[in-house]
Design an enzyme around this catalytic site. Structure first.
Site, mmCIF file in Angstrom:
data_model
loop_
_atom_site.group_PDB
_atom_site.id
_atom_site.type_symbol
_atom_site.label_atom_id
_atom_site.label_comp_id
_atom_site.label_asym_id
_atom_site.label_seq_id
_atom_site.Cartn_x
_atom_site.Cartn_y
_atom_site.Cartn_z
ATOM 1 N N LYS A 116 142.031 50.911 64.556
ATOM 2 C CA LYS A 116 143.122 50.327 64.418
ATOM 3 C C LYS A 116 143.465 49.176 65.373
ATOM 4 O O LYS A 116 144.117 48.145 65.251
ATOM 5 C CB LYS A 116 144.531 51.117 64.059
ATOM 6 C CG LYS A 116 144.268 52.017 62.925
ATOM 7 C CD LYS A 116 145.624 52.854 62.783
ATOM 8 C CE LYS A 116 145.693 53.739 61.415
ATOM 9 N NZ LYS A 116 146.740 54.325 61.063
ATOM 10 N N ASP A 119 151.811 51.157 57.879
ATOM 11 C CA ASP A 119 151.964 52.549 58.384
ATOM 12 C C ASP A 119 153.634 52.497 58.602
ATOM 13 O O ASP A 119 154.382 53.653 58.246
ATOM 14 C CB ASP A 119 151.457 52.941 59.517
ATOM 15 C CG ASP A 119 149.943 53.280 59.442
ATOM 16 O OD1 ASP A 119 149.635 53.674 58.522
ATOM 17 O OD2 ASP A 119 149.201 53.120 60.490
#
Ligand code: ATR
Length: 279
Positions: free
Chosen positions: A78, A114
């Site tokens: 990420k 997210d």
């Protein structure tokens, strides 16, 4: 398979999307996204790719070369993926992590869904503005949680096993203060978000049951098992529990919207999640 809808036949026009993760583990993302494509009649297919860290640059270059439309980026890529993209949006930059790469024209653009997954999962049970929220943990998921709370106008406190990490995070992402996990009992919180890995495939809880509060909303980012000890403890004393499944579903819904503009009913992805059994 009950509830499943048949997807269009794979053809020359079929778009390719997928998820990069490592090591290859069980991921429910292909099940959720392919179910959404089928339900909406989108001509696309979604696959999982085990990409070792040393191959990330080559994998992104390959995806770019063959016109992959969207990639979900999972652990451990990420942060590292940012160096390989044309652009990263402001939200992903503030959170410091990209979980979504979307092809926009000829560019690969990094974004982060997210945080919205966390916000919307909590909003299944409560509005967040003005509430006092406690975030357990100080890793990547905690960063997304703090961003979500700030965006929604909630007050935040970060507690972590290693309080020094929580302090740095609190200062960077606008939380009121930080401390050790044991402080929870003394905080009259409305919302609790567990972003630690405690409870993952275990019966452990990051905090004592006595530290939880009746009437609060508790979100556990851990979704394996679906009903963690923390969620059971919370429900037993009159708090509302929200499974990490809803976080995953809501962040995936936003990914779909980003690349093709469609809004999928959360229940379609949630049912696909339920059908995809863990390894
Ligand atoms: P993610 O990116 O999913 O948030 P991470 O960056 O590895 O994951 O962060 C893991 C978090 O879980 C950290 O806050 C970690 O606490 P430390 O900062 O003290 O390491 C927390 N964590 C992991 N195992 C834990 C345990 N057994 N007890 C308490 N906290 C734990």
């Amino acid at each position: 398979m009950p509830g499943a809808v048949t997807r269009p036949e794979i053809a020359a026009t079929t778009a390719l999307c997928g998820i990069f993760l490592h090591p290859a583990g069980h991921t429910r993302s292909p099940a959720m996204h392919n179910a959404a494509y089928a339900a909406l009649g989108i001509d696309a297919v979604y696959l999982a790719f085990d990409v070792a860290p040393a191959q990330l640059g080559a994998a992104i270059a390959g995806a770019r070369a063959i016109g992959v439309r969207q990639l979900a980026i999972s652990i451990p890529h990420k942060q590292a993926v940012i160096a390989h993209l044309d652009r990263v949006d402001d939200t992903a930059r503030a959170i410091g992590a990209v979980n979504t790469v979307t092809r926009v024209g000829s560019e690969l653009v990094g974004s982060n869904t997210d945080w919205l997954g966390i916000a919307r999962a909590l909003e299944r049970e409560a509005q967040l503005a003005g509430k006092l929220a406690v975030v357990l943990g100080a890793g990547g998921t905690a960063r997304a949680a703090l961003y979500a709370l700030r965006e929604r106008g909630a007050r935040a406190i970060v507690l972590n096993r290693t309080p020094g990490k929580a302090e740095a995070l609190a200062a960077e992402l606008g939380a009121e203060r930080a401390g050790p996990l044991e402080e929870l009992a003394a905080i009259p919180h409305d919302v609790l978000i567990n972003t630690t890995s405690v409870g993952l495939r275990s019966e452990a809880s990051p905090v004592a049951a006595e530290a939880l509060r009746a009437g609060s909303v508790v979100l556990d980012a851990v979704y394996d098992p679906l009903e963690t000890r923390l969620l059971r403890d919370a429900r037993a004393l009159g708090a509302k529990g929200v499974s990490g499944k809803w976080m995953l579903v809501e962040q995936a819904r936003e990914q779909l919207r980003l690349w093709c503009g469609h809004d999928i009913d959360a229940s379609v992805m949630a049912e696909a999640f339920d059908r995809s059994s863990p390894s």
